[in-house]
Design a protein around this motif. Structure first.
Motif, PDB file in Angstrom:
ATOM      1  N   GLY A   7      12.723  75.971  60.528  1.00  0.00           N
ATOM      2  CA  GLY A   7      12.641  77.348  60.992  1.00  0.00           C
ATOM      3  C   GLY A   7      11.296  77.745  61.558  1.00  0.00           C
ATOM      4  N   ALA A   8      10.262  76.968  61.302  1.00  0.00           N
ATOM      5  CA  ALA A   8       8.917  77.347  61.750  1.00  0.00           C
ATOM      6  C   ALA A   8       8.786  77.319  63.268  1.00  0.00           C
ATOM      7  CB  ALA A   8       7.877  76.426  61.109  1.00  0.00           C
ATOM      8  N   ALA A   9       9.525  76.432  63.948  1.00  0.00           N
ATOM      9  CA  ALA A   9       9.458  76.391  65.414  1.00  0.00           C
ATOM     10  C   ALA A   9       9.995  77.687  66.012  1.00  0.00           C
ATOM     11  CB  ALA A   9      10.242  75.197  65.948  1.00  0.00           C
TER      12      ALA A   9
ATOM     13  N   ALA B 286      22.907  81.759  59.208  1.00  0.00           N
ATOM     14  CA  ALA B 286      22.097  81.034  60.184  1.00  0.00           C
ATOM     15  C   ALA B 286      21.734  81.924  61.370  1.00  0.00           C
ATOM     16  CB  ALA B 286      22.843  79.794  60.668  1.00  0.00           C
ATOM     17  N   VAL B 287      22.700  82.646  61.912  1.00  0.00           N
ATOM     18  CA  VAL B 287      22.431  83.503  63.068  1.00  0.00           C
ATOM     19  C   VAL B 287      21.450  84.607  62.708  1.00  0.00           C
ATOM     20  CG1 VAL B 287      23.446  85.152  64.684  1.00  0.00           C
ATOM     21  CG2 VAL B 287      24.618  83.000  64.223  1.00  0.00           C
ATOM     22  N   GLU B 288      21.674  85.256  61.584  1.00  0.00           N
ATOM     23  CA  GLU B 288      20.766  86.329  61.161  1.00  0.00           C
ATOM     24  C   GLU B 288      19.361  85.781  60.917  1.00  0.00           C
ATOM     25  OE1 GLU B 288      21.398  89.338  61.410  1.00  0.00           O
ATOM     26  OE2 GLU B 288      23.553  89.630  61.216  1.00  0.00           O
ATOM     27  N   GLY B 289      19.274  84.582  60.359  1.00  0.00           N
ATOM     28  CA  GLY B 289      17.967  83.964  60.132  1.00  0.00           C
ATOM     29  C   GLY B 289      17.249  83.659  61.424  1.00  0.00           C
ATOM     30  N   SER B 290      17.965  83.148  62.410  1.00  0.00           N
ATOM     31  CA  SER B 290      17.347  82.850  63.702  1.00  0.00           C
ATOM     32  C   SER B 290      16.884  84.127  64.400  1.00  0.00           C
ATOM     33  CB  SER B 290      18.328  82.087  64.601  1.00  0.00           C
ATOM     34  OG  SER B 290      18.504  80.751  64.150  1.00  0.00           O
TER      35      SER B 290
ATOM     36  N   SER C  92      17.402  80.295  73.792  1.00  0.00           N
ATOM     37  CA  SER C  92      18.548  79.596  73.221  1.00  0.00           C
ATOM     38  C   SER C  92      18.110  78.915  71.935  1.00  0.00           C
ATOM     39  CB  SER C  92      19.107  78.559  74.206  1.00  0.00           C
ATOM     40  OG  SER C  92      18.188  77.501  74.431  1.00  0.00           O
ATOM     41  N   THR C  93      19.015  78.850  70.995  1.00  0.00           N
ATOM     42  CA  THR C  93      18.725  78.152  69.753  1.00  0.00           C
ATOM     43  C   THR C  93      20.010  77.532  69.231  1.00  0.00           C
ATOM     44  OG1 THR C  93      17.501  78.279  67.659  1.00  0.00           O
ATOM     45  CG2 THR C  93      19.063  80.073  68.121  1.00  0.00           C
ATOM     46  N   LYS C  94      19.884  76.758  68.173  1.00  0.00           N
ATOM     47  CA  LYS C  94      21.018  76.014  67.631  1.00  0.00           C
ATOM     48  C   LYS C  94      21.060  76.165  66.113  1.00  0.00           C
ATOM     49  CE  LYS C  94      19.233  72.363  69.654  1.00  0.00           C
ATOM     50  NZ  LYS C  94      18.249  72.980  70.571  1.00  0.00           N
ATOM     51  N   GLY C  95      22.256  76.028  65.557  1.00  0.00           N
ATOM     52  CA  GLY C  95      22.405  76.098  64.111  1.00  0.00           C
ATOM     53  C   GLY C  95      23.546  75.219  63.641  1.00  0.00           C
ATOM     54  N   GLY C  96      23.518  74.856  62.372  1.00  0.00           N
ATOM     55  CA  GLY C  96      24.607  74.076  61.788  1.00  0.00           C
ATOM     56  C   GLY C  96      24.173  72.828  61.058  1.00  0.00           C
TER      57      GLY C  96
ATOM     58  N   ASP D  68      17.262  76.067  64.454  1.00  0.00           N
ATOM     59  CA  ASP D  68      16.770  76.516  63.150  1.00  0.00           C
ATOM     60  C   ASP D  68      16.198  75.380  62.311  1.00  0.00           C
ATOM     61  OD1 ASP D  68      19.183  75.291  62.457  1.00  0.00           O
ATOM     62  OD2 ASP D  68      20.112  77.123  61.645  1.00  0.00           O
ATOM     63  N   VAL D  69      16.654  74.140  62.567  1.00  0.00           N
ATOM     64  CA  VAL D  69      16.142  73.021  61.769  1.00  0.00           C
ATOM     65  C   VAL D  69      14.802  72.482  62.266  1.00  0.00           C
ATOM     66  CG1 VAL D  69      18.395  72.241  60.970  1.00  0.00           C
ATOM     67  CG2 VAL D  69      17.462  71.300  63.091  1.00  0.00           C
ATOM     68  N   TYR D  70      14.366  72.897  63.445  1.00  0.00           N
ATOM     69  CA  TYR D  70      13.070  72.420  63.919  1.00  0.00           C
ATOM     70  C   TYR D  70      11.980  72.937  62.968  1.00  0.00           C
ATOM     71  CZ  TYR D  70      15.234  71.313  68.494  1.00  0.00           C
ATOM     72  OH  TYR D  70      16.024  70.804  69.509  1.00  0.00           O
TER      73      TYR D  70
END
Length: 345
Positions: free
Chosen positions: A65-67, A109-113, A85-89, A60-62
């Motif tokens: 969020g745009a990535a 974070a999960v809902e946003g991804s 796969s994605t990452k958050g935190g 999500d930080v890439y």
């Protein structure tokens, strides 16, 4: 392309996956990695899918969020062919106050991804960093609820210390909660710290390793050489201080051997460096990144062939580093080796 079981799970992943830190390039940090737009991402995904590399890893930080947005749009119409796969935190540049793995933030974070990726589920969700302020029980209960809802299939971690990961595994097993199956970690010929604690843990606990930055933050592309200036186009001019520390002489020693082996094998330097990783214990997949189609095709050529035992031995020797305590005494003193012999190598 070869697939491998991811840890103690029923998920099989390709030995090479495409990392998406090069997508979007929407802030100063990630502009240095790349700025692939949706059209370019579609092309990268086409090439990857054709090669059997159907794992696409984001965070999500890439690019704030745009990535994830670019990846989600580029996968439209073929989401079922992909493992996402994605990452958050980690904190966003635009909103640094929100971070960690509390129930409140992790839910957001999960809902946003999910929204940015345009999907109803994430195949592998990874905690991007250990949150020292949130009880592990709270984090696991939150992730477990997402798994039960079908919004997450499997969970993993990234950039965890051994004790942090073991604490998570133990808590999950004691409480009957979803257990992490993957550890995404930095590992390369010039960054072998992973081997001293995390690799033995992975072997013991059946954790699958996904490798990030297999080319050592761009140092193992063949462009960085002894007695030669750093190319003007290298992002190391601007990002070297953000990467794990590398001893320059050791880097040059490794590159010297990489150049020799690449010539012998008829392969590129990046292909040799990535191929070496695919043969290491616990490694289920290596996340490759590319700013251009040429780079992607070259990296995909890192598999489907093998280094010789002699070539592996020379690369091992050139890249070896002093083990930290307590691994150091187990590696050099016979008494310690008798009761706990090396798990690999």
């Amino acid at each position: 392309m070869e697939t491998r079981r991811l840890g103690r799970s029923g998920l099989f992943v390709p030995v090479l996956g495409l990392g998406t830190a090069t997508f979007a390039g929407k802030n100063d940090f990630f502009k240095e990695w790349g700025d692939t737009d949706v059209q370019g991402a579609r092309r990268m995904i086409d090439i990857s899918l054709d090669a059997g590399a159907n794992l696409f890893d984001s965070a999500d930080v890439y690019s704030d969020g745009a990535a994830e947005e670019v990846l989600g749009e580029a996968l439209k119409g073929r989401r079922d062919r992909a493992i996402v796969s994605t990452k958050g935190g980690l904190p966003f540049v635009s909103d640094p106050a929100d971070a960690g793995s509390s129930r409140r933030w992790l839910t957001k974070a999960v809902e946003g991804s999910l929204r940015r990726l345009r999907t109803d589920h994430i195949d592998l969700y990874q905690l991007h960093a250990f949150d020292a302020f949130t009880p592990v029980e709270e984090t696991l209960e939150t992730l477990d609820s997402f798994v039960r809802q079908g919004k997450i299939r499997y969970i993993g971690v990234s950039n965890y210390a051994g004790w942090q990961l073991m604490r998570m595994i133990g808590t999950a097993e004691n409480r009957g909660l979803v257990r992490p199956v993957a550890n995404q970690a930095y590992y390369s010929l010039i960054g072998r710290d992973f081997e001293w604690e995390l690799m033995p843990l992975g072997l013991d606990q059946e954790m699958g390793t996904l490798v990030w930055s297999p080319l050592g933050w761009g140092r193992l592309t063949g462009a960085v050489r002894r007695d030669a200036p750093l190319p003007e186009t290298s992002r190391l001019h601007r990002t070297a201080d953000m990467s794990p520390h590398v001893d320059q002489e050791r880097l040059y020693d490794v590159v010297d051997v990489l150049l020799e082996v690449a010539e012998e094998a008829g392969k590129s330097v990046p292909q040799v460096a990535i191929n070496w990783l695919t043969g290491r214990p616990t490694v289920a997949g290596v996340m490759i990144g590319a700013r251009t189609e040429r780079q992607l095709r070259d990296n995909l050529g890192a598999v489907g062939w093998s280094l010789t035992a002699d070539q592996i031995g020379r690369l091992d020797e050139a890249s070896a580093s002093q083990a930290p305590y307590p691994a150091s005494v187990y590696s050099i003193q016979d008494g310690f080796r008798r009761v706990s012999p090396p798990l690999f190598g």
